[in-house]
Each structure stands twice: as C-alpha cells, then as structure tokens.
Scaffold this motif. Structure first.
Motif, short mmCIF file in Angstrom:
data_model
loop_
_atom_site.label_atom_id
_atom_site.label_comp_id
_atom_site.label_asym_id
_atom_site.label_seq_id
_atom_site.Cartn_x
_atom_site.Cartn_y
_atom_site.Cartn_z
N CYS A 1 0.88 -1.17 0.00
CA CYS A 1 0.00 0.00 0.00
C CYS A 1 0.92 1.21 0.00
O CYS A 1 1.91 1.26 0.71
CB CYS A 1 -0.95 0.00 1.19
N ARG A 2 0.62 2.15 -0.88
CA ARG A 2 1.51 3.31 -1.10
C ARG A 2 0.69 4.59 -0.91
O ARG A 2 -0.39 4.74 -1.49
CB ARG A 2 2.05 3.22 -2.53
N VAL A 3 1.21 5.50 -0.08
CA VAL A 3 0.58 6.83 0.06
C VAL A 3 1.38 7.78 -0.82
O VAL A 3 2.62 7.82 -0.73
CB VAL A 3 0.60 7.31 1.53
N LEU B 1 9.39 14.67 -0.73
CA LEU B 1 8.68 13.42 -0.41
C LEU B 1 7.71 13.09 -1.55
O LEU B 1 6.90 13.94 -1.93
CB LEU B 1 7.89 13.58 0.90
N ARG B 2 7.86 11.87 -2.10
CA ARG B 2 7.00 11.46 -3.21
C ARG B 2 5.97 10.43 -2.76
O ARG B 2 4.81 10.49 -3.10
CB ARG B 2 7.84 10.87 -4.33
N GLN B 3 6.42 9.44 -1.99
CA GLN B 3 5.50 8.38 -1.58
C GLN B 3 6.05 7.66 -0.36
O GLN B 3 7.24 7.76 -0.08
CB GLN B 3 5.29 7.38 -2.72
N LEU C 1 8.86 0.48 6.99
CA LEU C 1 8.14 1.55 6.28
C LEU C 1 9.17 2.42 5.57
O LEU C 1 10.20 2.77 6.16
CB LEU C 1 7.35 2.38 7.32
N HIS C 2 8.94 2.71 4.31
CA HIS C 2 9.87 3.52 3.50
C HIS C 2 9.22 4.83 3.07
O HIS C 2 8.13 4.83 2.49
CB HIS C 2 10.29 2.74 2.25
N MET C 3 9.90 5.94 3.33
CA MET C 3 9.46 7.25 2.86
C MET C 3 10.45 7.67 1.76
O MET C 3 11.62 7.88 2.03
CB MET C 3 9.49 8.27 4.01
N ALA D 1 16.40 9.65 -1.72
CA ALA D 1 16.71 9.42 -0.30
C ALA D 1 15.50 8.72 0.32
O ALA D 1 14.36 9.19 0.14
CB ALA D 1 16.97 10.73 0.41
N VAL D 2 15.73 7.60 0.95
CA VAL D 2 14.62 6.86 1.58
C VAL D 2 14.87 6.76 3.08
O VAL D 2 15.95 6.30 3.49
CB VAL D 2 14.44 5.45 0.98
N VAL D 3 13.88 7.23 3.87
CA VAL D 3 13.93 7.05 5.32
C VAL D 3 13.25 5.71 5.61
O VAL D 3 12.11 5.49 5.18
CB VAL D 3 13.22 8.19 6.08
N THR E 1 13.69 -3.26 -4.82
CA THR E 1 12.96 -4.09 -5.78
C THR E 1 13.28 -3.51 -7.17
O THR E 1 13.77 -2.39 -7.27
CB THR E 1 11.43 -3.97 -5.55
N PRO E 2 13.01 -4.27 -8.21
CA PRO E 2 13.23 -3.71 -9.55
C PRO E 2 12.60 -2.33 -9.67
O PRO E 2 11.54 -2.09 -9.06
CB PRO E 2 12.52 -4.73 -10.46
N PRO E 3 13.24 -1.34 -10.28
CA PRO E 3 14.38 -1.48 -11.21
C PRO E 3 15.74 -1.57 -10.53
O PRO E 3 16.75 -1.59 -11.21
CB PRO E 3 14.28 -0.20 -12.04
N THR F 1 20.22 7.15 -1.19
CA THR F 1 20.92 7.37 0.08
C THR F 1 19.94 6.89 1.15
O THR F 1 18.87 7.49 1.34
CB THR F 1 21.24 8.86 0.29
N TRP F 2 20.27 5.77 1.79
CA TRP F 2 19.40 5.21 2.82
C TRP F 2 19.64 5.89 4.15
O TRP F 2 20.78 6.16 4.52
CB TRP F 2 19.62 3.70 2.95
N ILE F 3 18.54 6.20 4.85
CA ILE F 3 18.61 6.75 6.21
C ILE F 3 17.71 5.84 7.05
O ILE F 3 16.48 5.94 6.98
CB ILE F 3 18.13 8.21 6.25
N1 LIG Z 1 11.56 -0.31 -1.50
S1 LIG Z 1 12.22 1.02 -2.09
O1 LIG Z 1 13.62 0.78 -2.34
O2 LIG Z 1 11.89 2.15 -1.25
C1 LIG Z 1 11.49 1.32 -3.66
C2 LIG Z 1 11.57 0.32 -4.62
C3 LIG Z 1 11.01 0.53 -5.88
C4 LIG Z 1 10.38 1.72 -6.14
O3 LIG Z 1 9.75 2.17 -7.25
C5 LIG Z 1 9.29 3.36 -6.92
N2 LIG Z 1 8.57 4.09 -7.81
C6 LIG Z 1 7.90 5.23 -7.44
O4 LIG Z 1 7.95 5.68 -6.32
C7 LIG Z 1 7.09 5.88 -8.52
C8 LIG Z 1 6.01 6.65 -8.14
C9 LIG Z 1 5.25 7.24 -9.14
C10 LIG Z 1 5.57 7.08 -10.50
C11 LIG Z 1 6.65 6.29 -10.84
C12 LIG Z 1 7.42 5.67 -9.87
N3 LIG Z 1 9.59 3.75 -5.69
C13 LIG Z 1 10.29 2.70 -5.17
C14 LIG Z 1 10.86 2.51 -3.91
#
Ligand SMILES: NS(=O)(=O)c1ccc2oc(NC(=O)c3ccccc3)nc2c1
Ligand SMILES: [Zn+2]
Length: 261
Positions: free
Chosen positions: A66-68, A90-92, A118-120, A141-143, A200-202, A208-210
């Motif tokens: 589930c993605r916000v 912040l995108r998702q 949980l990943h931001m 950058a992912v928290v 995960t793919p791609p 940069t992991w935090i």
């Molecule tokens: N588990 S992870 O490493 O945080 C991780 C792994 C794979 C991911 O693919 C995307 N794509 C978008 O966010 C996205 C959002 C909107 C449009 C296109 C792409 N985010 C990711 C985060």
C-alpha cells in the motif's frame, strides 16, 4: 509468469538481473547491518523533515504494497540534513511486511528481522523529475522505519491502516489527505546511512538510505490488517515478501477452489 518479478524461485531476487541488470550492481539494497562494522561519522548532521500535511493525496494498493502518494510538484514536503545536500521532496511512502511477526523487514539489524519496514521515498529536484533522479547516485533518499509488534502501538499508524479497508483490491486508490507522515517517526533521530539501491526492480543504485535505529510499535491486529491487504489480492502478481502469506492464502483458496471445483 517469468516476465513479472516477485519472490518465487522462478522470478525472485536471484533472477531479477535478467530483466533489471542493475540487480547485479555492487551497491544493492537491502543489506544486513552489524553494529560492530558500523563506523561513526562525526561529519554527519542530524536530518530534518518538514512535511506539509496538505501534500498527502491518495493511498493506493499497487498489487505489491500500500503506497501513500504526495504532491511533489514543488518543495512542499522535504527532507534535509543528515548525509543529504539540499532538500529532497517526499513522493510516496509504502511498507514491506511478512506473513508472521518474526520477519518482513528488508534490512536486517544485528540479525534481527522486524515485522515490517516503512519507507518514505524522497527525490532530489536538482535532477528535474523522479525518473531523472533514478539515474543519479544522489537522486533518491529513503527514510526507513522498522515496525515491531508490541503492546503500545503508535496511534498515528491507525490512520494508514484504517484506510486499508478502502483499498482492498489491487489497483484500488482512495483519497488520503491531511496527513503528516513525520508523526510516524520514533522519539530518537539516531540513524544509519549508506549508499544503496531500490530494494525491488528497477534496483537502480540511486538511494541514500537513512535507517532509523529506534523501531516504532504496531499492535498485532494492525499487523493482521496489513497482511489482510495481501489476502484480497489473490493473484500471481508480484506481492513481494508477503508473497509467502499471499501464496498461503492463494494456496488455501486454490485448495478451497479445488474443493469447490
Ligand atoms: N523499497 S524502495 O527501495 O523504497 C522502492 C523500490 C522501488 C520503487 O519504485 C518506486 N517508484 C515510485 O515511487 C514511482 C512513483 C510514481 C511514479 C513512478 C514511480 N519507488 C520505489 C521505492
Ligand atoms: Zn520499500
């Protein structure tokens, strides 16, 4: 189906490189973190998030998690400091979980697998857009916040998990507004950081992991709620870690269907 990546023997992490060459890179995530190998870097500053609750837009079930999703069309909700230069938007945010409390997190800390992670996900606007940022080592950058099951769950998690009832089936999206994800942060701002990739793919090596050292607590029925998301998407898609529980559910359904059949 071999074409869709997942966590089975025929489409799992060992074979992702066939469709996503980056998966064979030398900066792949997740990793195991052993405290004895961690080096203190006194040049690192504290990190800061300043999020606008109005930036939250929707919550969706993309068949994997589930993605916000947040409005990242300007510097509205940003992460700064720590190992980062500049403000990342912040995108998702999304989660990874397992079929039981003893596993589910992607990163492993001193041998400990948490029930969920949980990943931001934030991206560096100097690269124009998210797709451009994916191609840069300082692009994303992912928290990461670890979730463990306990008796004093964080009330703020409730909001995300309550929404899950509205996005039961894959592809379902529901409005998700007035939400400031910084309420999910633990008390301590202590963190580990390293240069890595999408887990995960791609599998692009642009992150940069935090990783926050202090886990937050969720209740057993909140974890069950998260796992219920898997139950309603019984399709061979790419469920990820919860593939196991989905498979079990699918297995049950198949068995059940077999019985019906
Ligand atoms: N588990 S992870 O490493 O945080 C991780 C792994 C794979 C991911 O693919 C995307 N794509 C978008 O966010 C996205 C959002 C909107 C449009 C296109 C792409 N985010 C990711 C985060
Ligand atoms: Zn993730």
């Amino acid at each position: 189906a071999q074409s869709v990546w997942g966590y089975d023997s025929d489409n799992g992490p060992e074979r992702w490189h066939e469709n996503y060459p980056m998966a064979k890179g030398d900066k792949q995530s997740p990793i195991e973190i052993n405290s004895k190998d961690v080096r203190h870097d006194s040049s690192l500053a504290p990190w800061h998030a300043s999020y606008d609750p109005g930036a939250a837009k929707t919550i969706l079930n993309n068949g994997r998690t589930c993605r916000v999703v947040f409005d990242d069309s300007f510097d509205r909700s940003v992460l700064r400091g720590g190992p980062l230069t500049g403000a990342y938007r912040l995108r998702q945010l999304h989660l990874h979980w397992g079929s039981s409390d003893d596993h589910g997190s992607e990163h492993v800390i001193d041998g400990v697998k948490y029930a969920a992670e949980l990943h931001m996900v934030h991206w560096n606007p100097k690269h124009g857009n998210f797709a451009g940022a994916l191609k840069q080592p300082d692009g994303v950058a992912v928290v990461g916040i670890f979730l463990k099951v306990g008796k004093t769950p964080k009330p703020e998690m409730k909001r995300i998990l309550e929404e899950i009832d509205n996005i039961k089936t894959k592809g379902k999206e529901a409005p998700f507004q007035h939400f400031d994800p910084s309420i999910l942060f633990p008390k301590s701002r202590d963190y580990w950081t390293y240069q890595g990739s999408f887990t995960t793919p791609p599998c692009e090596e642009c992150i940069t992991w935090i990783l926050l050292r202090e886990p937050i607590e969720v209740s057993p029925d909140q974890m069950a709620k998260l796992r219920s998301l898997s139950k309603n998407v019984c399709c061979p898609g790419f469920w990820g870690y919860n593939q196991a529980c989905l498979a079990s559910v699918c297995e049950d359904k198949k068995t059940y269907l077999a019985v019906i059949a």
